[in-house]
Design a protein around this motif. Structure first.
Motif, short mmCIF file in Angstrom:
data_model
loop_
_atom_site.label_atom_id
_atom_site.label_comp_id
_atom_site.label_asym_id
_atom_site.label_seq_id
_atom_site.Cartn_x
_atom_site.Cartn_y
_atom_site.Cartn_z
N VAL A 1 -55.51 59.43 -45.37
CA VAL A 1 -56.55 58.68 -44.69
C VAL A 1 -56.06 58.21 -43.32
O VAL A 1 -56.74 58.36 -42.30
CB VAL A 1 -57.03 57.49 -45.55
N ALA A 2 -54.84 57.64 -43.29
CA ALA A 2 -54.29 57.15 -42.03
C ALA A 2 -54.13 58.28 -41.02
O ALA A 2 -54.45 58.12 -39.84
CB ALA A 2 -52.96 56.45 -42.28
N GLY A 3 -53.65 59.42 -41.47
CA GLY A 3 -53.49 60.57 -40.57
C GLY A 3 -54.81 61.03 -40.00
O GLY A 3 -54.93 61.32 -38.80
N TYR A 4 -55.83 61.09 -40.85
CA TYR A 4 -57.15 61.51 -40.38
C TYR A 4 -57.68 60.53 -39.34
O TYR A 4 -58.20 60.93 -38.29
CB TYR A 4 -58.13 61.63 -41.56
N LEU A 5 -57.56 59.24 -39.63
CA LEU A 5 -58.08 58.23 -38.69
C LEU A 5 -57.32 58.26 -37.37
O LEU A 5 -57.91 58.07 -36.31
CB LEU A 5 -58.03 56.84 -39.32
N ARG A 6 -56.03 58.53 -37.41
CA ARG A 6 -55.26 58.68 -36.17
C ARG A 6 -55.77 59.89 -35.38
O ARG A 6 -55.91 59.83 -34.16
CB ARG A 6 -53.77 58.83 -36.47
N ASP A 7 -56.07 60.98 -36.10
CA ASP A 7 -56.61 62.17 -35.44
C ASP A 7 -57.97 61.88 -34.79
O ASP A 7 -58.34 62.53 -33.82
CB ASP A 7 -56.76 63.33 -36.44
N CYS A 8 -58.68 60.89 -35.33
CA CYS A 8 -59.97 60.49 -34.76
C CYS A 8 -59.78 59.58 -33.54
O CYS A 8 -60.76 59.21 -32.89
CB CYS A 8 -60.81 59.76 -35.81
N GLY A 9 -58.55 59.21 -33.26
CA GLY A 9 -58.28 58.41 -32.08
C GLY A 9 -58.06 56.92 -32.32
O GLY A 9 -57.90 56.16 -31.36
N TYR A 10 -58.05 56.51 -33.57
CA TYR A 10 -57.85 55.10 -33.87
C TYR A 10 -56.36 54.77 -33.95
O TYR A 10 -55.53 55.63 -34.24
CB TYR A 10 -58.51 54.73 -35.21
N ARG A 11 -56.05 53.51 -33.72
CA ARG A 11 -54.71 52.99 -33.98
C ARG A 11 -54.74 52.55 -35.45
O ARG A 11 -55.64 51.81 -35.86
CB ARG A 11 -54.45 51.79 -33.07
N VAL A 12 -53.79 53.02 -36.24
CA VAL A 12 -53.81 52.76 -37.68
C VAL A 12 -52.54 52.05 -38.11
O VAL A 12 -51.43 52.47 -37.77
CB VAL A 12 -53.98 54.08 -38.48
N LEU A 13 -52.73 50.99 -38.88
CA LEU A 13 -51.64 50.29 -39.54
C LEU A 13 -51.79 50.55 -41.03
O LEU A 13 -52.91 50.70 -41.52
CB LEU A 13 -51.71 48.78 -39.25
N GLU A 14 -50.67 50.60 -41.74
CA GLU A 14 -50.73 50.91 -43.16
C GLU A 14 -50.03 49.86 -43.99
O GLU A 14 -49.00 49.32 -43.58
CB GLU A 14 -50.04 52.25 -43.43
N ALA A 15 -50.59 49.61 -45.18
CA ALA A 15 -49.98 48.71 -46.15
C ALA A 15 -50.25 49.25 -47.55
O ALA A 15 -51.32 49.82 -47.80
CB ALA A 15 -50.54 47.30 -46.01
N GLY A 16 -49.29 49.06 -48.44
CA GLY A 16 -49.44 49.51 -49.82
C GLY A 16 -49.90 48.42 -50.77
O GLY A 16 -50.30 48.71 -51.90
N THR A 17 -49.85 47.16 -50.31
CA THR A 17 -50.26 46.03 -51.13
C THR A 17 -51.01 45.02 -50.28
O THR A 17 -50.92 45.03 -49.04
CB THR A 17 -49.04 45.30 -51.74
N ALA A 18 -51.71 44.13 -50.96
CA ALA A 18 -52.41 43.05 -50.25
C ALA A 18 -51.41 42.16 -49.53
O ALA A 18 -51.66 41.70 -48.41
CB ALA A 18 -53.26 42.24 -51.23
N GLU A 19 -50.28 41.95 -50.15
CA GLU A 19 -49.26 41.09 -49.56
C GLU A 19 -48.70 41.70 -48.27
O GLU A 19 -48.48 40.99 -47.29
CB GLU A 19 -48.15 40.82 -50.58
N GLU A 20 -48.49 43.01 -48.26
CA GLU A 20 -48.05 43.69 -47.03
C GLU A 20 -49.12 43.54 -45.94
O GLU A 20 -48.79 43.31 -44.77
CB GLU A 20 -47.80 45.18 -47.28
N ALA A 21 -50.37 43.67 -46.32
CA ALA A 21 -51.46 43.52 -45.36
C ALA A 21 -51.49 42.11 -44.78
O ALA A 21 -51.67 41.92 -43.57
CB ALA A 21 -52.80 43.85 -46.02
N GLN A 22 -51.27 41.12 -45.62
CA GLN A 22 -51.26 39.73 -45.15
C GLN A 22 -50.11 39.50 -44.17
O GLN A 22 -50.27 38.77 -43.19
CB GLN A 22 -51.16 38.76 -46.33
N ARG A 23 -48.97 40.14 -44.41
CA ARG A 23 -47.85 40.03 -43.47
C ARG A 23 -48.21 40.66 -42.12
O ARG A 23 -47.83 40.15 -41.07
CB ARG A 23 -46.58 40.64 -44.06
N ILE A 24 -48.93 41.77 -42.16
CA ILE A 24 -49.37 42.40 -40.90
C ILE A 24 -50.30 41.45 -40.16
O ILE A 24 -50.14 41.23 -38.95
CB ILE A 24 -50.04 43.76 -41.17
N PHE A 25 -51.25 40.85 -40.86
CA PHE A 25 -52.14 39.88 -40.21
C PHE A 25 -51.36 38.70 -39.66
O PHE A 25 -51.62 38.22 -38.57
CB PHE A 25 -53.21 39.38 -41.20
N ALA A 26 -50.37 38.22 -40.41
CA ALA A 26 -49.57 37.06 -39.98
C ALA A 26 -48.74 37.36 -38.74
O ALA A 26 -48.38 36.45 -37.99
CB ALA A 26 -48.66 36.61 -41.12
#
Length: 131
Positions: free
Chosen positions: A25-50
């Motif tokens: 999914v991340a690779g496809y979205l990058r190919d569409c021109g988006y900047r993509v960040l990835e996380a495997g857990t909710a906690e990883e996502a919260q760290r990205i937001f923080a």
């Protein structure tokens, strides 16, 4: 318009515990021109937001394995980063009704096509005519 006048691409945070799905999914979205960040857990996502990374859209699976669910992450995001648009997905049909209150778009049932995901993201960003 010069390259300095070009707005930065939208940033999408993809949260998926299944690494092969997340990578595809991340690779496809990058190919569409988006900047993509990835996380495997909710906690990883919260760290990205923080870390104050700019995020325009949170795209998260509801079932993220051990730890917080995609519902918990979406609720947390609504409280902490209300401007972030939220799109949830799951392979479990009964999750769609609960997701309705948290999503800015329709619940995306698995399996979904990359093209359908791109359409929903464009719609959320208000860029229906863009690629």
């Amino acid at each position: 318009m010069t390259s300095s006048d070009t707005p930065p691409p939208a940033t999408i945070l993809v949260v998926e515990d299944e690494v092969l799905i997340r990578t595809a999914v991340a690779g496809y979205l990058r190919d569409c021109g988006y900047r993509v960040l990835e996380a495997g857990t909710a906690e990883e996502a919260q760290r990205i937001f923080a870390s104050d990374e700019p995020v325009d859209i949170l795209f998260a699976d509801v079932d993220l394995g051990p730890g917080a669910s995609g519902f918990v992450l979406a609720t947390w995001t609504r409280q902490k980063r209300p401007a972030v648009r939220i799109l949830l997905t799951s392979g479990v049909d009964r999750m769609a009704e609960k997701a309705g209150d948290l999503c800015d778009g329709p619940f995306l049932a698995k399996p979904y096509t990359h093209e359908r995901l791109a359409e929903e993201i464009k719609r959320l960003l208000g860029r229906a005519g863009d690629r």
